[in-house]
Structures are given as C-alpha cells and as structure tokens.
Design a protein around this motif. Structure first.
Motif, PDB file in Angstrom:
ATOM      1  N   GLN A   1      -3.440   3.603  -0.791  1.00 19.61           N
ATOM      2  CA  GLN A   1      -3.913   2.997  -2.038  1.00 19.61           C
ATOM      3  C   GLN A   1      -3.097   1.747  -2.341  1.00 19.61           C
ATOM      4  O   GLN A   1      -1.891   1.714  -2.161  1.00 19.61           O
ATOM      5  N   GLU A   2      -3.748   0.736  -2.800  1.00 14.74           N
ATOM      6  CA  GLU A   2      -3.077  -0.531  -3.081  1.00 14.74           C
ATOM      7  C   GLU A   2      -2.194  -0.369  -4.329  1.00 14.74           C
ATOM      8  O   GLU A   2      -2.653   0.016  -5.395  1.00 14.74           O
ATOM      9  N   VAL A   3      -0.907  -0.636  -4.150  1.00 11.96           N
ATOM     10  CA  VAL A   3       0.048  -0.513  -5.248  1.00 11.96           C
ATOM     11  C   VAL A   3       0.175  -1.828  -6.000  1.00 11.96           C
ATOM     12  O   VAL A   3       0.122  -1.876  -7.229  1.00 11.96           O
ATOM     13  N   SER A   4       0.392  -2.903  -5.282  1.00  8.40           N
ATOM     14  CA  SER A   4       0.509  -4.231  -5.895  1.00  8.40           C
ATOM     15  C   SER A   4       0.138  -5.277  -4.866  1.00  8.40           C
ATOM     16  O   SER A   4       0.155  -5.034  -3.655  1.00  8.40           O
TER      17      SER A   4
ATOM     18  N   LEU B   1       0.836  -1.190   0.000  1.00 11.34           N
ATOM     19  CA  LEU B   1       0.000   0.000   0.000  1.00 11.34           C
ATOM     20  C   LEU B   1       0.876   1.246   0.000  1.00 11.34           C
ATOM     21  O   LEU B   1       2.003   1.249   0.513  1.00 11.34           O
ATOM     22  N   ASP B   2       0.320   2.300  -0.590  1.00 12.98           N
ATOM     23  CA  ASP B   2       0.971   3.605  -0.516  1.00 12.98           C
ATOM     24  C   ASP B   2       0.842   4.121   0.904  1.00 12.98           C
ATOM     25  O   ASP B   2      -0.250   4.119   1.486  1.00 12.98           O
ATOM     26  N   ASP B   3       1.943   4.590   1.494  1.00 13.19           N
ATOM     27  CA  ASP B   3       1.950   4.958   2.906  1.00 13.19           C
ATOM     28  C   ASP B   3       1.093   6.187   3.179  1.00 13.19           C
ATOM     29  O   ASP B   3       0.554   6.344   4.272  1.00 13.19           O
ATOM     30  N   GLU B   4       0.923   7.055   2.201  1.00 12.99           N
ATOM     31  CA  GLU B   4       0.168   8.285   2.434  1.00 12.99           C
ATOM     32  C   GLU B   4      -1.307   8.113   2.114  1.00 12.99           C
ATOM     33  O   GLU B   4      -2.177   8.516   2.885  1.00 12.99           O
ATOM     34  N   THR B   5      -1.569   7.515   0.956  1.00 15.18           N
ATOM     35  CA  THR B   5      -2.969   7.409   0.526  1.00 15.18           C
ATOM     36  C   THR B   5      -3.589   6.063   0.852  1.00 15.18           C
ATOM     37  O   THR B   5      -4.796   5.899   0.695  1.00 15.18           O
TER      38      THR B   5
END
Length: 276
Positions: A29-32, A23-27
């Motif tokens: 959001q799932e990256v992979s 996950l993106d640490d700020e948002t």
C-alpha cells in the motif's frame, strides 16, 4: 547535434520531475509519495551542506573547539611564554636591585673593613655613627643618657605605630628594649617615619618581625605580627601600614605589638618621643 542542443537537454533533464513512492512492504500500500527533480535535489543537498558548514564555523568561533585548530594553541602558548619571560626578567632585575641595596645596607650597619676608620652613613649626614643591631650586652653596661643624644632625636616627628594601652614598659635591665602595645584584632601597624625595610621575616621568639631603617641612624622594630605587608628593600612612608597586629613568636602571650626604637645603635624609650 550542436552544443546549444546538448545544454538544453541537460537543463530539461535537471528539471524533469520524478516521483518517489514509499510502499508498505507487506501490503504494497502506498504510504507517501514525493515529487522530485534533480534540480530540487541538488538545491536541497547544497542547502544542507551550507547550513552544516555555517554551524561548524560558528562552533569553532564561539566555543573552545577553536583550540583544536592547528596553530591556534601554538600562538597562545607563544604569547604566554613571552609574557612569562618578561615577568621573569623584571623579577630578576628586582632581585638584583634588592641584593645590591641589602649589601649597601649591611655595609652601613656593620661599618667598612677593619683598616678603614671611615664609615658610610645612611643619610646625608656623614658624621652619624652606623647602627649596631646587637648591642644588648653593651647597653646593660652603659648609661643610655651618656650614649644617646635624646635632644637631637626629639627634633624628629615620629608617628604612632599603634594606638592603645601599654602593657609592658621599656625596661633594659630585663632586656625588654621596647614597649608592648595592646590593640584590637586585625589592627594595622604603621611606620613611624619614612624609611627602607631592612628586614621582613619570621623568627622563633619574635614571630613575624619587620625592621625599618630611617634617616639619621634611626631604626624601628615591629614584632609579634600576624602578617607582614612589606618586603625587605621596600620603601615605606610615615603612617603607611606595614603589618597586622598579632600573637606570633614564643615570647608573645597575647595579641599585641612589641615596638622598639633604636638611635645611633642603642635602644631608647619610645614613650619619650611617641604618644601612644
């Protein structure tokens, strides 16, 4: 719960799938995302370790890194030590043989003790007189025709040491006990007969000089060479290259070969027996 059930649960646990999500640490959001199991992770790590092991083995086998292996360098060093020891022993044997030969040659050249009138000859004829290499004064006071049997010397076939014009003739009156022969640069100087090299050294006046003891008390000298190809104690055959023409020594004023022919301890004119 029996052993079979425990084994089955372990297998199921290894095959159980897990999901690795990045996950993106700020948002947030799932990256992979990755689907893994313990069995797949184990196989992946095992493959990596096997591949690394093969790479390391290949590096040690096909690169100089193998010299860092314990014991490898010692084996090579021992092999070289053995080879050097064998070569040293061979050189020591050669030196001993050469020293023995030089001692015998010295006895033949200067004769035996003062109380012994019998003198050992170099060749098969025991009646020959030994060579005396320091007879300049004696030669100037005596006639060559009385002390040299030229007819006997003429029975031997002498090769030409160097083909070329003669720039200085044989003249014992001015202590020129040989002939000077001109030749092209880097020409090979050749032995006139079979024999043993009794001297191969450098002197101030004659430069690089080589002397050969032949059969029947015949000695030949080759002076002012640029380099010598044979060492003292070597056996040379007639026509074999023994030196390279040069201009060494204080008595030389240009590239040439100073050749001397001595018979029964006295210098003779080489042009009477050799065609230059």
């Amino acid at each position: 719960m029996d052993e079979h059930e425990l084994t089955g649960k372990k297998k199921d646990k290894l095959k159980q799938n897990y999901r690795l999500v990045i996950l993106d640490d700020e948002t947030l959001q799932e990256v992979s995302t990755y689907k893994l199991s313990l069995l797949n992770l184990y196989m992946l790590l095992s493959s990596v370790f096997v591949l690394l092991g093969l790479i390391i083995i290949l590096l040690f086998v096909f690169t100089p890194l193998k010299t860092f292996l314990p014991g490898y360098g010692d084996v090579e060093a021992n092999k070289q030590f053995i080879e050097l020891t064998q070569k040293t022993e061979e050189l020591e044997n050669d030196i001993l043989a050469m020293n023995e030969y030089l001692e015998r040659s010295k006895t033949r050249l200067v004769g035996t003790s003062e109380g012994d009138s019998r003198i050992e000859s170099f060749d098969e004829n025991p009646s020959n007189i030994p060579i005396n290499l320091d007879l300049d004064q004696e030669y100037t006071n005596r006639s060559p025709k009385k002390i040299v049997n030229k007819a006997k010397l003429g029975q031997y076939y002498l090769l030409t040491p160097l083909l070329g014009p003669i720039s200085a003739e044989f003249d014992p009156n001015r202590k020129h006990f040989g002939v000077d022969i001109l030749g092209p640069k880097n020409s090979a100087v050749k032995a006139i007969m079979d024999g043993y090299v009794i001297s191969s050294d450098w002197t101030l006046e004659s430069g690089n000089t080589i002397a050969i003891q032949h059969a029947n008390n015949i000695v030949s000298f080759y002076k002012h060479n640029s380099s010598l190809l044979k060492k003292a104690g070597s056996f040379v055959q007639a026509g074999e290259a023994i030196a390279i023409i040069g201009n060494s020594g204080t008595l030389s004023d240009g590239p040439h070969l100073h050749f001397e022919l001595w018979y029964n301890g006295h210098p003779v004119n080489p042009t009477e027996f050799i065609n230059f």
